[in-house]
Write a protein that holds these residues in place. Sequence first.
Motif, PDB file in Angstrom:
ATOM      1  N   ASN A 264       1.479   2.107   9.507  1.00 13.62           N
ATOM      2  CA  ASN A 264       0.357   2.863   9.786  1.00 13.62           C
ATOM      3  C   ASN A 264      -0.087   3.668   8.412  1.00 13.62           C
ATOM      4  O   ASN A 264      -1.319   3.738   8.362  1.00 13.62           O
ATOM      5  CB  ASN A 264       0.136   3.719  11.110  1.00 13.62           C
ATOM      6  N   CYS A 265       0.981   3.980   7.771  1.00 14.93           N
ATOM      7  CA  CYS A 265       0.620   4.885   6.514  1.00 14.93           C
ATOM      8  C   CYS A 265       1.151   4.228   5.422  1.00 14.93           C
ATOM      9  O   CYS A 265       0.662   4.600   4.297  1.00 14.93           O
ATOM     10  CB  CYS A 265       1.352   6.201   6.651  1.00 14.93           C
ATOM     11  N   HIS A 266       2.496   3.495   5.661  1.00 15.44           N
ATOM     12  CA  HIS A 266       2.837   2.810   4.379  1.00 15.44           C
ATOM     13  C   HIS A 266       2.749   1.299   4.418  1.00 15.44           C
ATOM     14  O   HIS A 266       2.608   0.690   5.149  1.00 15.44           O
ATOM     15  CB  HIS A 266       4.470   2.924   4.356  1.00 15.44           C
ATOM     16  N   GLU A 267       2.584   0.763   3.218  1.00 15.19           N
ATOM     17  CA  GLU A 267       2.316  -0.822   3.076  1.00 15.19           C
ATOM     18  C   GLU A 267       3.489  -0.950   1.893  1.00 15.19           C
ATOM     19  O   GLU A 267       3.469  -0.728   0.504  1.00 15.19           O
ATOM     20  CB  GLU A 267       0.922  -1.176   2.200  1.00 15.19           C
ATOM     21  N   GLN A 268       4.505  -1.745   2.540  1.00 17.88           N
ATOM     22  CA  GLN A 268       5.973  -1.921   1.937  1.00 17.88           C
ATOM     23  C   GLN A 268       6.551  -0.571   1.504  1.00 17.88           C
ATOM     24  O   GLN A 268       6.494   0.345   2.118  1.00 17.88           O
ATOM     25  CB  GLN A 268       5.752  -2.697   0.708  1.00 17.88           C
ATOM     26  N   ASN A 269       6.639  -0.304  -0.005  1.00 16.63           N
ATOM     27  CA  ASN A 269       7.092   0.895  -0.423  1.00 16.63           C
ATOM     28  C   ASN A 269       6.359   2.071  -0.687  1.00 16.63           C
ATOM     29  O   ASN A 269       6.491   3.143  -1.222  1.00 16.63           O
ATOM     30  CB  ASN A 269       8.254   0.608  -1.188  1.00 16.63           C
ATOM     31  N   LYS A 270       5.085   1.935  -0.522  1.00 15.63           N
ATOM     32  CA  LYS A 270       3.805   2.452  -0.931  1.00 15.63           C
ATOM     33  C   LYS A 270       3.050   3.322   0.131  1.00 15.63           C
ATOM     34  O   LYS A 270       2.706   2.804   1.274  1.00 15.63           O
ATOM     35  CB  LYS A 270       3.044   2.051  -1.835  1.00 15.63           C
ATOM     36  N   LEU A 271       2.791   4.694   0.106  1.00 13.11           N
ATOM     37  CA  LEU A 271       2.113   5.330   0.874  1.00 13.11           C
ATOM     38  C   LEU A 271       0.556   4.992   0.694  1.00 13.11           C
ATOM     39  O   LEU A 271       0.134   5.234  -0.282  1.00 13.11           O
ATOM     40  CB  LEU A 271       2.256   6.832   1.054  1.00 13.11           C
ATOM     41  N   THR A 272      -0.173   4.373   1.460  1.00 15.78           N
ATOM     42  CA  THR A 272      -1.589   3.824   1.179  1.00 15.78           C
ATOM     43  C   THR A 272      -2.532   4.614   2.110  1.00 15.78           C
ATOM     44  O   THR A 272      -3.680   4.486   1.566  1.00 15.78           O
ATOM     45  CB  THR A 272      -1.439   2.418   1.616  1.00 15.78           C
ATOM     46  N   LYS A 273      -2.116   5.423   3.187  1.00  9.91           N
ATOM     47  CA  LYS A 273      -3.591   5.966   4.051  1.00  9.91           C
ATOM     48  C   LYS A 273      -2.585   6.987   4.564  1.00  9.91           C
ATOM     49  O   LYS A 273      -1.275   7.194   4.990  1.00  9.91           O
ATOM     50  CB  LYS A 273      -3.852   4.886   4.794  1.00  9.91           C
ATOM     51  N   ASN A 274      -3.236   8.057   5.257  1.00  8.40           N
ATOM     52  CA  ASN A 274      -2.786   9.026   6.085  1.00  8.40           C
ATOM     53  C   ASN A 274      -3.288   8.822   7.308  1.00  8.40           C
ATOM     54  O   ASN A 274      -4.563   8.951   7.657  1.00  8.40           O
ATOM     55  CB  ASN A 274      -3.265  10.307   5.376  1.00  8.40           C
ATOM     56  N   TYR A 275      -2.519   8.235   8.198  1.00 10.13           N
ATOM     57  CA  TYR A 275      -2.926   8.048   9.678  1.00 10.13           C
ATOM     58  C   TYR A 275      -3.574   9.208  10.448  1.00 10.13           C
ATOM     59  O   TYR A 275      -4.380   9.136  11.270  1.00 10.13           O
ATOM     60  CB  TYR A 275      -1.775   7.216  10.369  1.00 10.13           C
ATOM     61  N   CYS A 276      -2.588  10.195  10.262  1.00  9.02           N
ATOM     62  CA  CYS A 276      -3.317  11.554  10.742  1.00  9.02           C
ATOM     63  C   CYS A 276      -4.740  12.004  10.416  1.00  9.02           C
ATOM     64  O   CYS A 276      -5.282  12.610  11.356  1.00  9.02           O
ATOM     65  CB  CYS A 276      -2.440  12.811  10.502  1.00  9.02           C
ATOM     66  N   SER A 277      -4.990  11.602   9.314  1.00 12.77           N
ATOM     67  CA  SER A 277      -6.373  11.982   8.791  1.00 12.77           C
ATOM     68  C   SER A 277      -7.682  11.251   9.362  1.00 12.77           C
ATOM     69  O   SER A 277      -8.644  11.696   9.375  1.00 12.77           O
ATOM     70  CB  SER A 277      -6.620  11.912   7.364  1.00 12.77           C
ATOM     71  N   TYR A 278      -7.310  10.294  10.228  1.00 11.49           N
ATOM     72  CA  TYR A 278      -8.269   9.656  11.067  1.00 11.49           C
ATOM     73  C   TYR A 278      -8.913  10.634  12.069  1.00 11.49           C
ATOM     74  O   TYR A 278      -9.888  10.616  12.547  1.00 11.49           O
ATOM     75  CB  TYR A 278      -7.703   8.304  11.734  1.00 11.49           C
ATOM     76  N   CYS A 279      -7.976  11.452  12.541  1.00  5.76           N
ATOM     77  CA  CYS A 279      -8.481  12.479  13.794  1.00  5.76           C
ATOM     78  C   CYS A 279      -8.300  13.761  13.254  1.00  5.76           C
ATOM     79  O   CYS A 279      -9.125  14.721  13.778  1.00  5.76           O
ATOM     80  CB  CYS A 279      -7.833  12.291  14.916  1.00  5.76           C
ATOM     81  N   HIS A 280      -7.458  14.211  12.249  1.00  9.10           N
ATOM     82  CA  HIS A 280      -7.569  15.569  12.153  1.00  9.10           C
ATOM     83  C   HIS A 280      -8.159  15.792  10.555  1.00  9.10           C
ATOM     84  O   HIS A 280      -8.008  15.004   9.776  1.00  9.10           O
ATOM     85  CB  HIS A 280      -5.784  15.941  11.908  1.00  9.10           C
ATOM     86  N   GLU A 281      -8.541  17.092  10.399  1.00  8.14           N
ATOM     87  CA  GLU A 281      -9.233  17.449   9.123  1.00  8.14           C
ATOM     88  C   GLU A 281      -8.023  17.735   8.217  1.00  8.14           C
ATOM     89  O   GLU A 281      -8.251  17.446   6.917  1.00  8.14           O
ATOM     90  CB  GLU A 281     -10.167  18.795   9.436  1.00  8.14           C
ATOM     91  N   TYR A 282      -6.984  18.418   8.678  1.00  7.08           N
ATOM     92  CA  TYR A 282      -5.881  18.847   7.635  1.00  7.08           C
ATOM     93  C   TYR A 282      -5.367  17.341   7.070  1.00  7.08           C
ATOM     94  O   TYR A 282      -4.885  16.583   7.988  1.00  7.08           O
ATOM     95  CB  TYR A 282      -4.924  19.657   8.348  1.00  7.08           C
ATOM     96  N   LYS A 283      -5.287  17.460   5.800  1.00  7.75           N
ATOM     97  CA  LYS A 283      -4.477  16.450   5.217  1.00  7.75           C
ATOM     98  C   LYS A 283      -3.357  16.749   4.359  1.00  7.75           C
ATOM     99  O   LYS A 283      -3.966  17.469   3.145  1.00  7.75           O
ATOM    100  CB  LYS A 283      -5.615  15.500   4.246  1.00  7.75           C
ATOM    101  N   PRO A 284      -2.195  16.594   4.710  1.00  4.44           N
ATOM    102  CA  PRO A 284      -1.185  16.774   3.805  1.00  4.44           C
ATOM    103  C   PRO A 284      -1.029  16.143   2.367  1.00  4.44           C
ATOM    104  O   PRO A 284      -1.511  15.065   2.450  1.00  4.44           O
ATOM    105  CB  PRO A 284       0.279  16.222   4.784  1.00  4.44           C
TER     106      PRO A 284
END
Length: 101
Positions: free
Chosen positions: A77-97
Amino acid sequence: MKLLKSLLCISLFIAGSSIALAKQSQSSLDQMHQGYTQAEQCLECHGSYEENAAKTAELGKWNPHNSIHGGYVDCTNCHEQNKLTKNYCSYCHEYKPDLKK
């Protein structure tokens, strides 16, 4: 002046070698993760969901590896192979670590 030129050449050589090694390491890392698209494949090397949650425990309730909603979110949901590609939490939450790069 000759000493300064020598030091400059050595510095450039070291910098160039470091960049080449970094690129080679990243390339090897990318190759190693080719074809990894399932969470089970990730967990074989990176540890269990619980172990990953412990590694990012400092994020408290925003720990993406220990959802406040219960259960665990699939790695892909967040990682594509070894890379962080998106923040799944940010789809619903405003806070983005902060995302690791």
